[in-house]
Design a protein around this motif. Sequence first.
Motif, short mmCIF file in Angstrom:
data_model
loop_
_atom_site.label_atom_id
_atom_site.label_comp_id
_atom_site.label_asym_id
_atom_site.label_seq_id
_atom_site.Cartn_x
_atom_site.Cartn_y
_atom_site.Cartn_z
N ARG A 147 -87.64 39.06 -40.25
CA ARG A 147 -86.33 39.71 -40.32
C ARG A 147 -86.46 41.14 -39.83
NH1 ARG A 147 -83.09 41.02 -45.93
NH2 ARG A 147 -85.05 42.14 -46.32
N THR A 184 -69.71 33.99 -44.50
CA THR A 184 -70.03 32.76 -43.78
C THR A 184 -70.30 33.09 -42.32
OG1 THR A 184 -67.75 32.26 -43.13
CG2 THR A 184 -68.49 31.45 -45.29
N ILE A 185 -70.98 32.19 -41.64
CA ILE A 185 -71.28 32.41 -40.23
C ILE A 185 -69.99 32.46 -39.43
CG2 ILE A 185 -72.30 31.33 -38.19
CD1 ILE A 185 -74.57 30.35 -39.97
N GLU A 189 -68.75 35.51 -36.95
CA GLU A 189 -68.44 35.30 -35.54
C GLU A 189 -67.03 35.81 -35.21
OE1 GLU A 189 -70.41 34.25 -33.24
OE2 GLU A 189 -72.11 33.34 -34.30
N ARG A 214 -79.00 38.12 -33.76
CA ARG A 214 -78.30 38.06 -35.04
C ARG A 214 -79.02 37.22 -36.09
NH1 ARG A 214 -76.22 34.79 -31.36
NH2 ARG A 214 -75.44 32.69 -31.86
N ARG A 215 -79.71 36.17 -35.67
CA ARG A 215 -80.39 35.29 -36.63
C ARG A 215 -81.62 35.95 -37.24
NH1 ARG A 215 -78.10 30.35 -36.33
NH2 ARG A 215 -76.88 29.91 -34.45
N GLN A 216 -81.97 37.13 -36.75
CA GLN A 216 -83.13 37.83 -37.29
C GLN A 216 -82.77 39.12 -38.03
OE1 GLN A 216 -85.40 37.79 -33.46
NE2 GLN A 216 -87.05 36.92 -34.70
N TYR A 221 -77.14 34.95 -41.81
CA TYR A 221 -78.04 34.00 -41.13
C TYR A 221 -79.40 33.91 -41.83
CZ TYR A 221 -74.87 33.96 -37.11
OH TYR A 221 -73.78 33.79 -36.29
N ASP A 224 -81.02 31.62 -46.33
CA ASP A 224 -81.73 30.40 -46.72
C ASP A 224 -83.22 30.67 -46.97
OD1 ASP A 224 -82.34 30.95 -44.09
OD2 ASP A 224 -82.35 28.86 -43.45
#
Length: 539
Positions: A147, A184-185, A189, A214-216, A221, A224
């Motif tokens: 991350r 939420t994703i 967005e 973005r996923r990092q 994101y 989980d």
Amino acid sequence: MNTGSQRSMGGGVHDVLDCLKRMHSENPNFYFAIRGDHDPSIANIFWADAASRINYTYFGDTVVFDTSFRSNGYKVPFATFTGINHHGQPVLFGCSLLLNESEAAYIWLFQTWLHAMSGRTPVSITTEPDGFVQKAVSEVLPNTRLRYCKWGMFRETQNRLGHVYQSHPTFEAEFKKCVNGSETIGEFESRWRMLLEQYHLMNDDWMRSVYDARRQWVPVYMRDTFFGELCAEEYEGRNLCFDGFLTADTTLQVLIKQYEKAAASWHEKELQADEDTSNALPMLKTPSPMEKQAAKFYTRKIFMKFQDELVETMANSATELEESESATSFRVAKFGDGHRSHIVSFNSLETKASCSCQMFEFSGIVCRHVLAVYRAKNVLTLPSEYLLKRWSRNAKGGAILDEHSMQETVNSQQPLTIRYNNLRQQAIKFVEDGAKSIHVYNVAMTALQEAAKKVADMKNQGVGITQGGALANGDHPMASGKPVEEKVKKIQELTAELENTNKRCEVYHANLLAVLKDMEDQKLKLSVKVQNARLSLKE
């Protein structure tokens, strides 16, 4: 930063190395290594003291690699591996001086650090958005979730889009709201598109790269994966362990002194938190058996986080949506805020539940939405799988050695450093528990005296004094190949020191008992005075 760089710190590096060598001579479990020792003035150095290595066995599930001291005008290119202990406090896992920065240098650093931590990889790691670091993590920790530091991303965006920040004062708040406020994703967005359109950044290369990553770094994101995060804003932009100890003017000559001061400060704060947790149960706010269970299990700070979630269930209702053979789904929403809801899946047979907010997966504490469902289904206590030991009062309790290590204890060829580490880990826990009350202290002192007698008897019999005593080649990166006789002499000196320490403890024990007896006498005298005063009042 994607290009290599190099600094020369002159004689200051030799001062640091001298200190590290001294620390290792005093404690064989103090680990340090050098890359580029042909010219130490431009070498990279890593070190981890015994406490850091032991703490990693308890709290090494999530790690922060902080390189903020490399820049921002600091004289010392300092970097740290840190984590979070069971009180939510920062805990150190290692330090380094990065005089020579390159992809290979960072790979060496992560490999060296992992070796010092006995090869145990963390679940997650947070770093600055740096190409060299990303490459090192992917190569050395391929199964660890990477991350990027959110604060670092915000800072770099402000540097890249300074003109936008100046011409649009509302941009910063809207940008952070998009990142931090999206649950939420889909919500992220949508907000992201609106942000780009509002500030005419649809074709901006930097914002495109930020979105691609973005996923990092965007929280929604990352939820989980366990990051042990309790309050993200608490440490944003600050080094977890050295804030207040190092300044822009700190030189290499004073670095180690400040490091030792910081270490003493962390230890004192942890002991204080242990004491605060042990002295009394926190005040309960509900009649729930679950709250009482949590108060006995968690440390004080973690319980306060859980308690906040539990109290919030009073304002959250759980509405059953559908039922299947394996689970029942619920919609949980706060009264008056129905458009923001979360879905909880509940298995009544196993009393297991999972929530769309993924708070437990991210922080290790059950969320208000799951607790609301438990309240609706009359689940009175938390299932054991939702009580993480790493947040408990007993986080450092019990054996921390794995099965392989336990098997090694019967191996006569085991390196001295491993035996030293195993014994020290158990001794530290023994001392911490033994000092918490006079009753436990007396039991601990008796046990120590008996153990010291057994060790002395074994020594007198001449059993195993030199067997396996030498350091294994390569066990320490600065291994000097000293003769076995010198190392045996060192063991004998340490043994003599242990015996002297034991004698001092016996004297302290006797003095402490004398003080306690004196206190009892004073208490008795005071009681007599109080009784006489009461009789006088009656007359």
